[in-house]
Design a protein around this motif. Sequence first.
Motif, PDB file in Angstrom:
ATOM      1  N   PHE A 136       2.239  30.523 -37.010  1.00  0.00           N
ATOM      2  CA  PHE A 136       2.993  29.287 -36.762  1.00  0.00           C
ATOM      3  C   PHE A 136       2.844  28.907 -35.289  1.00  0.00           C
ATOM      4  O   PHE A 136       3.730  29.155 -34.480  1.00  0.00           O
ATOM      5  CB  PHE A 136       4.470  29.454 -37.128  1.00  0.00           C
ATOM      6  CG  PHE A 136       5.151  28.163 -37.477  1.00  0.00           C
ATOM      7  CD1 PHE A 136       5.416  27.211 -36.497  1.00  0.00           C
ATOM      8  CD2 PHE A 136       5.523  27.884 -38.782  1.00  0.00           C
ATOM      9  CE1 PHE A 136       6.038  26.017 -36.819  1.00  0.00           C
ATOM     10  CE2 PHE A 136       6.155  26.695 -39.110  1.00  0.00           C
ATOM     11  CZ  PHE A 136       6.410  25.763 -38.133  1.00  0.00           C
ATOM     12  N   PRO A 137       1.706  28.328 -34.911  1.00  0.00           N
ATOM     13  CA  PRO A 137       1.518  27.925 -33.519  1.00  0.00           C
ATOM     14  C   PRO A 137       2.555  26.873 -33.119  1.00  0.00           C
ATOM     15  O   PRO A 137       2.783  25.917 -33.867  1.00  0.00           O
ATOM     16  CB  PRO A 137       0.103  27.314 -33.513  1.00  0.00           C
ATOM     17  CG  PRO A 137      -0.540  27.797 -34.769  1.00  0.00           C
ATOM     18  CD  PRO A 137       0.561  27.983 -35.757  1.00  0.00           C
ATOM     19  N   VAL A 138       3.169  27.058 -31.989  1.00  0.00           N
ATOM     20  CA  VAL A 138       4.197  26.119 -31.525  1.00  0.00           C
ATOM     21  C   VAL A 138       3.681  25.367 -30.304  1.00  0.00           C
ATOM     22  O   VAL A 138       3.448  25.960 -29.250  1.00  0.00           O
ATOM     23  CB  VAL A 138       5.516  26.848 -31.192  1.00  0.00           C
ATOM     24  CG1 VAL A 138       6.517  25.886 -30.553  1.00  0.00           C
ATOM     25  CG2 VAL A 138       6.113  27.466 -32.453  1.00  0.00           C
ATOM     26  N   ASP A 139       3.490  24.055 -30.461  1.00  0.00           N
ATOM     27  CA  ASP A 139       3.114  23.217 -29.322  1.00  0.00           C
ATOM     28  C   ASP A 139       4.342  22.407 -28.900  1.00  0.00           C
ATOM     29  O   ASP A 139       5.446  22.612 -29.400  1.00  0.00           O
ATOM     30  CB  ASP A 139       1.917  22.316 -29.672  1.00  0.00           C
ATOM     31  CG  ASP A 139       2.300  21.168 -30.590  1.00  0.00           C
ATOM     32  OD1 ASP A 139       3.420  21.193 -31.166  1.00  0.00           O
ATOM     33  OD2 ASP A 139       1.497  20.234 -30.717  1.00  0.00           O
ATOM     34  N   THR A 140       4.150  21.472 -27.975  1.00  0.00           N
ATOM     35  CA  THR A 140       5.300  20.723 -27.446  1.00  0.00           C
ATOM     36  C   THR A 140       5.966  19.880 -28.533  1.00  0.00           C
ATOM     37  O   THR A 140       7.190  19.730 -28.542  1.00  0.00           O
ATOM     38  CB  THR A 140       4.874  19.820 -26.281  1.00  0.00           C
ATOM     39  OG1 THR A 140       3.767  19.003 -26.691  1.00  0.00           O
ATOM     40  CG2 THR A 140       4.465  20.643 -25.083  1.00  0.00           C
ATOM     41  N   HIS A 141       5.177  19.316 -29.459  1.00  0.00           N
ATOM     42  CA  HIS A 141       5.754  18.511 -30.541  1.00  0.00           C
ATOM     43  C   HIS A 141       6.679  19.368 -31.402  1.00  0.00           C
ATOM     44  O   HIS A 141       7.812  18.981 -31.704  1.00  0.00           O
ATOM     45  CB  HIS A 141       4.648  17.936 -31.439  1.00  0.00           C
ATOM     46  CG  HIS A 141       3.816  16.878 -30.796  1.00  0.00           C
ATOM     47  ND1 HIS A 141       4.308  15.630 -30.489  1.00  0.00           N
ATOM     48  CD2 HIS A 141       2.524  16.885 -30.408  1.00  0.00           C
ATOM     49  CE1 HIS A 141       3.339  14.909 -29.936  1.00  0.00           C
ATOM     50  NE2 HIS A 141       2.255  15.650 -29.871  1.00  0.00           N
ATOM     51  N   ILE A 142       6.198  20.525 -31.806  1.00  0.00           N
ATOM     52  CA  ILE A 142       6.982  21.395 -32.685  1.00  0.00           C
ATOM     53  C   ILE A 142       8.218  21.916 -31.968  1.00  0.00           C
ATOM     54  O   ILE A 142       9.318  21.926 -32.523  1.00  0.00           O
ATOM     55  CB  ILE A 142       6.113  22.555 -33.204  1.00  0.00           C
ATOM     56  CG1 ILE A 142       5.019  21.999 -34.134  1.00  0.00           C
ATOM     57  CG2 ILE A 142       6.965  23.592 -33.941  1.00  0.00           C
ATOM     58  CD1 ILE A 142       3.995  23.028 -34.579  1.00  0.00           C
ATOM     59  N   HIS A 143       8.066  22.319 -30.724  1.00  0.00           N
ATOM     60  CA  HIS A 143       9.197  22.806 -29.931  1.00  0.00           C
ATOM     61  C   HIS A 143      10.269  21.721 -29.819  1.00  0.00           C
ATOM     62  O   HIS A 143      11.468  21.983 -30.029  1.00  0.00           O
ATOM     63  CB  HIS A 143       8.691  23.210 -28.540  1.00  0.00           C
ATOM     64  CG  HIS A 143       9.735  23.759 -27.635  1.00  0.00           C
ATOM     65  ND1 HIS A 143      10.504  24.853 -27.946  1.00  0.00           N
ATOM     66  CD2 HIS A 143      10.152  23.356 -26.400  1.00  0.00           C
ATOM     67  CE1 HIS A 143      11.351  25.105 -26.947  1.00  0.00           C
ATOM     68  NE2 HIS A 143      11.152  24.200 -26.011  1.00  0.00           N
ATOM     69  N   ARG A 144       9.830  20.514 -29.544  1.00  0.00           N
ATOM     70  CA  ARG A 144      10.758  19.381 -29.388  1.00  0.00           C
ATOM     71  C   ARG A 144      11.466  19.044 -30.698  1.00  0.00           C
ATOM     72  O   ARG A 144      12.683  18.837 -30.733  1.00  0.00           O
ATOM     73  CB  ARG A 144       9.959  18.177 -28.879  1.00  0.00           C
ATOM     74  CG  ARG A 144      10.739  16.897 -28.723  1.00  0.00           C
ATOM     75  CD  ARG A 144       9.925  15.855 -27.975  1.00  0.00           C
ATOM     76  NE  ARG A 144       8.651  15.556 -28.616  1.00  0.00           N
ATOM     77  CZ  ARG A 144       8.505  14.765 -29.685  1.00  0.00           C
ATOM     78  NH1 ARG A 144       9.578  14.229 -30.238  1.00  0.00           N
ATOM     79  NH2 ARG A 144       7.317  14.504 -30.188  1.00  0.00           N
ATOM     80  N   LEU A 145      10.720  18.994 -31.796  1.00  0.00           N
ATOM     81  CA  LEU A 145      11.318  18.593 -33.064  1.00  0.00           C
ATOM     82  C   LEU A 145      12.210  19.690 -33.652  1.00  0.00           C
ATOM     83  O   LEU A 145      13.255  19.389 -34.228  1.00  0.00           O
ATOM     84  CB  LEU A 145      10.233  18.202 -34.064  1.00  0.00           C
ATOM     85  CG  LEU A 145       9.418  16.962 -33.705  1.00  0.00           C
ATOM     86  CD1 LEU A 145       8.588  16.489 -34.884  1.00  0.00           C
ATOM     87  CD2 LEU A 145      10.303  15.826 -33.230  1.00  0.00           C
ATOM     88  N   MET A 146      11.804  20.937 -33.518  1.00  0.00           N
ATOM     89  CA  MET A 146      12.663  22.029 -33.991  1.00  0.00           C
ATOM     90  C   MET A 146      14.013  21.998 -33.267  1.00  0.00           C
ATOM     91  O   MET A 146      15.056  22.276 -33.862  1.00  0.00           O
ATOM     92  CB  MET A 146      11.968  23.370 -33.758  1.00  0.00           C
ATOM     93  CG  MET A 146      10.826  23.670 -34.711  1.00  0.00           C
ATOM     94  SD  MET A 146      11.369  24.268 -36.325  1.00  0.00           S
ATOM     95  CE  MET A 146      12.062  25.863 -35.878  1.00  0.00           C
ATOM     96  N   THR A 147      13.971  21.651 -31.979  1.00  0.00           N
ATOM     97  CA  THR A 147      15.214  21.534 -31.206  1.00  0.00           C
ATOM     98  C   THR A 147      16.013  20.322 -31.661  1.00  0.00           C
ATOM     99  O   THR A 147      17.226  20.402 -31.897  1.00  0.00           O
ATOM    100  CB  THR A 147      14.895  21.414 -29.701  1.00  0.00           C
ATOM    101  OG1 THR A 147      14.093  22.529 -29.294  1.00  0.00           O
ATOM    102  CG2 THR A 147      16.167  21.401 -28.868  1.00  0.00           C
ATOM    103  N   ARG A 148      15.339  19.195 -31.815  1.00  0.00           N
ATOM    104  CA  ARG A 148      15.992  17.951 -32.236  1.00  0.00           C
ATOM    105  C   ARG A 148      16.640  18.107 -33.602  1.00  0.00           C
ATOM    106  O   ARG A 148      17.709  17.557 -33.857  1.00  0.00           O
ATOM    107  CB  ARG A 148      14.962  16.813 -32.252  1.00  0.00           C
ATOM    108  CG  ARG A 148      15.513  15.466 -32.711  1.00  0.00           C
ATOM    109  CD  ARG A 148      14.452  14.378 -32.601  1.00  0.00           C
ATOM    110  NE  ARG A 148      14.344  13.873 -31.231  1.00  0.00           N
ATOM    111  CZ  ARG A 148      13.427  12.998 -30.811  1.00  0.00           C
ATOM    112  NH1 ARG A 148      12.494  12.570 -31.661  1.00  0.00           N
ATOM    113  NH2 ARG A 148      13.406  12.568 -29.570  1.00  0.00           N
ATOM    114  N   TRP A 149      16.006  18.856 -34.476  1.00  0.00           N
ATOM    115  CA  TRP A 149      16.524  19.051 -35.839  1.00  0.00           C
ATOM    116  C   TRP A 149      17.565  20.166 -35.937  1.00  0.00           C
ATOM    117  O   TRP A 149      18.054  20.481 -37.016  1.00  0.00           O
ATOM    118  CB  TRP A 149      15.361  19.339 -36.793  1.00  0.00           C
ATOM    119  CG  TRP A 149      14.414  18.192 -36.957  1.00  0.00           C
ATOM    120  CD1 TRP A 149      14.681  16.865 -36.758  1.00  0.00           C
ATOM    121  CD2 TRP A 149      13.038  18.269 -37.347  1.00  0.00           C
ATOM    122  NE1 TRP A 149      13.557  16.104 -37.001  1.00  0.00           N
ATOM    123  CE2 TRP A 149      12.532  16.931 -37.367  1.00  0.00           C
ATOM    124  CE3 TRP A 149      12.184  19.316 -37.683  1.00  0.00           C
ATOM    125  CZ2 TRP A 149      11.206  16.643 -37.707  1.00  0.00           C
ATOM    126  CZ3 TRP A 149      10.864  19.029 -38.016  1.00  0.00           C
ATOM    127  CH2 TRP A 149      10.391  17.697 -38.027  1.00  0.00           C
TER     128      TRP A 149
END
Length: 204
Positions: A136-149
């Motif tokens: 599960f590679p985490v880039d800035t998009h994923i980091h941001r959305l996981m936090t937002r959600w």
Amino acid sequence: MRKKEKAALIMDVLNKLYPEVPIPLEHSDAYTLLVAVVLSAQCTDARVNTVTPGLFDLAGTPEEMAQVPVETIKEIIRPCGLSNNKSKAISNLSKIIVREYGGKVPDNMDELEKLPGVGHKTASVVVSQAFGQNAFPVDTHIHRLMTRWGLTSGKNVIQTEKDAKKIFPEESWNRLHLQIIYFGREYCPARGHDPMNCPICSQL
């Protein structure tokens, strides 16, 4: 809504929006994917895809790249930024792959992370997209959305990766991380985001 319920909703929306998830970095094998991911650090995938055809025409294998002067690599990849560090990393990792791995990109995280310019995220992308291993590679998009959600504390990408792996079923990881990236770009941007018009945020 509990995290598991959120996860199920998110996966349902993403599967409907993105039934097909092409790998955004153009490549032909594990080696060209590895180089493309190294180039993508602090650079858009679209920009990388304009640079790699010329680079791989010159040297599309570790053996060929190991023979190319670092300055030549640097000149070709300049549009991707950080060309000084990236050119050295590409040259050195190519030499190591030839010398220590018989010209084959290693297919495990530990060996990949030993290569110059290859961090945890890069290694995760390669094992998942080139070798089909669950990651599960985490880039800035994923980091941001996981936090937002509300699915992670968002303290750092390492914690976000751990939280993502707990919440989402393992067999979904390789597909899901790409779906989230596409979704973040199209529907859930960092700025100017309207939650009520977002297919996921409006339901959470």
